[in-house]
Design a protein around this motif. Structure first.
Motif, PDB file in Angstrom:
ATOM      1  N   LYS A  10      -2.604  11.808 -13.630  1.00 33.63           N
ATOM      2  CA  LYS A  10      -1.485  12.327 -12.827  1.00 33.63           C
ATOM      3  C   LYS A  10      -0.532  11.206 -12.446  1.00 33.63           C
ATOM      4  N   MET A  11      -1.092  10.043 -12.093  1.00 33.33           N
ATOM      5  CA  MET A  11      -0.237   8.915 -11.737  1.00 33.33           C
ATOM      6  C   MET A  11       0.540   8.414 -12.938  1.00 33.33           C
ATOM      7  N   LYS A  12      -0.110   8.374 -14.102  1.00 29.81           N
ATOM      8  CA  LYS A  12       0.538   7.840 -15.298  1.00 29.81           C
ATOM      9  C   LYS A  12       1.577   8.782 -15.873  1.00 29.81           C
ATOM     10  N   SER A  13       1.736   9.960 -15.294  1.00 24.88           N
ATOM     11  CA  SER A  13       2.791  10.849 -15.759  1.00 24.88           C
ATOM     12  C   SER A  13       4.167  10.320 -15.365  1.00 24.88           C
ATOM     13  N   PHE A  14       4.202   9.367 -14.456  1.00 28.73           N
ATOM     14  CA  PHE A  14       5.463   8.753 -14.057  1.00 28.73           C
ATOM     15  C   PHE A  14       5.796   7.622 -15.025  1.00 28.73           C
ATOM     16  N   ASN A  66       5.176  -3.924 -17.424  1.00 30.69           N
ATOM     17  CA  ASN A  66       5.558  -4.374 -16.094  1.00 30.69           C
ATOM     18  C   ASN A  66       6.333  -5.690 -16.189  1.00 30.69           C
ATOM     19  N   ARG A  67       7.544  -5.720 -15.624  1.00 30.35           N
ATOM     20  CA  ARG A  67       8.344  -6.944 -15.612  1.00 30.35           C
ATOM     21  C   ARG A  67       8.700  -7.364 -14.192  1.00 30.35           C
ATOM     22  N   MET A  68       8.029  -6.776 -13.236  1.00 32.92           N
ATOM     23  CA  MET A  68       8.299  -7.133 -11.844  1.00 32.92           C
ATOM     24  C   MET A  68       7.708  -8.495 -11.545  1.00 32.92           C
ATOM     25  N   ARG A  69       8.473  -9.316 -10.858  1.00 31.32           N
ATOM     26  CA  ARG A  69       7.999 -10.666 -10.549  1.00 31.32           C
ATOM     27  C   ARG A  69       7.118 -10.690  -9.307  1.00 31.32           C
ATOM     28  N   LYS A  70       7.375  -9.781  -8.402  1.00 28.73           N
ATOM     29  CA  LYS A  70       6.602  -9.758  -7.156  1.00 28.73           C
ATOM     30  C   LYS A  70       5.498  -8.709  -7.260  1.00 28.73           C
ATOM     31  N   VAL A  78       4.864   0.430  -5.958  1.00 30.75           N
ATOM     32  CA  VAL A  78       5.125   1.441  -6.982  1.00 30.75           C
ATOM     33  C   VAL A  78       3.884   2.284  -7.208  1.00 30.75           C
ATOM     34  N   PHE A  79       2.714   1.655  -7.288  1.00 26.26           N
ATOM     35  CA  PHE A  79       1.467   2.404  -7.456  1.00 26.26           C
ATOM     36  C   PHE A  79       1.227   3.336  -6.275  1.00 26.26           C
ATOM     37  N   GLN A  80       1.466   2.849  -5.062  1.00 26.85           N
ATOM     38  CA  GLN A  80       1.284   3.682  -3.865  1.00 26.85           C
ATOM     39  C   GLN A  80       2.228   4.886  -3.897  1.00 26.85           C
ATOM     40  N   LEU A  81       3.485   4.643  -4.269  1.00 25.28           N
ATOM     41  CA  LEU A  81       4.457   5.739  -4.335  1.00 25.28           C
ATOM     42  C   LEU A  81       4.084   6.760  -5.401  1.00 25.28           C
ATOM     43  N   CYS A  82       3.662   6.291  -6.559  1.00 25.12           N
ATOM     44  CA  CYS A  82       3.271   7.212  -7.630  1.00 25.12           C
ATOM     45  C   CYS A  82       2.042   8.018  -7.229  1.00 25.12           C
ATOM     46  N   ALA A  83       1.106   7.394  -6.516  1.00 24.00           N
ATOM     47  CA  ALA A  83      -0.075   8.121  -6.043  1.00 24.00           C
ATOM     48  C   ALA A  83       0.331   9.190  -5.032  1.00 24.00           C
TER      49      ALA A  83
END
Length: 138
Positions: free
Chosen positions: A95-99, A106-110, A117-122
């Motif tokens: 369900k999370m990976k549907s986003f 991943n290219r985020m530096r921080k 992002v993981f918290q928001l997708c969850a």
């Protein structure tokens, strides 16, 4: 790593770790100070020493086969039953990976931003499944 309920609601996500980390080490760090005595835990073979931690009295872990000690038919049947329970976690991950943001590189530096992002997708996955479960009467 995440904890979910059997109805596929995501309850807890671990912080991000750089490099390779063992699942059991992440679990010990994630559950430090959390009491799970009243819960039943279904884990996979990556958590062999979890019963020694005293986290919960009801921990179900599958039987492990080795080259010299294969599992018998009864143990194989138990493993199948346990896998049917643990599949809820895999479905929660799906369900999370549907986003789309979680499916690309991943290219985020921080690292903190990626954890957010993981918290928001969850949270969105939980919200989406709750809306699918509601029955609207007209």
């Amino acid at each position: 790593m995440l904890l979910s309920t059997l109805d596929r609601q995501i309850k807890l996500i671990s912080k991000g770790y750089s490099g390779r980390q063992q699942d059991f080490a992440i679990l010990k760090d994630m559950l430090a100070g959390i009491c799970l005595k009243n819960y039943t835990l279904h884990v996979d073979l990556g958590f062999q020493g979890i019963k020694n931690l005293g986290i919960s009295e009801r921990i179900f872990i599958p039987f492990k086969a080795s080259k010299n000690n294969p599992i018998n038919a009864w143990q194989r049947a138990i493993n199948r039953l346990l896998a049917r329970e643990r599949v809820a976690v895999e479905n929660a991950l799906a369900k999370m990976k549907s986003f789309f943001i979680l499916r690309q590189e991943n290219r985020m530096r921080k690292k903190v931003k990626l954890e957010e992002v993981f918290q928001l997708c969850a949270g969105l996955a939980n919200f989406k499944s709750l809306n699918n479960a509601l029955i609207i009467k007209q």
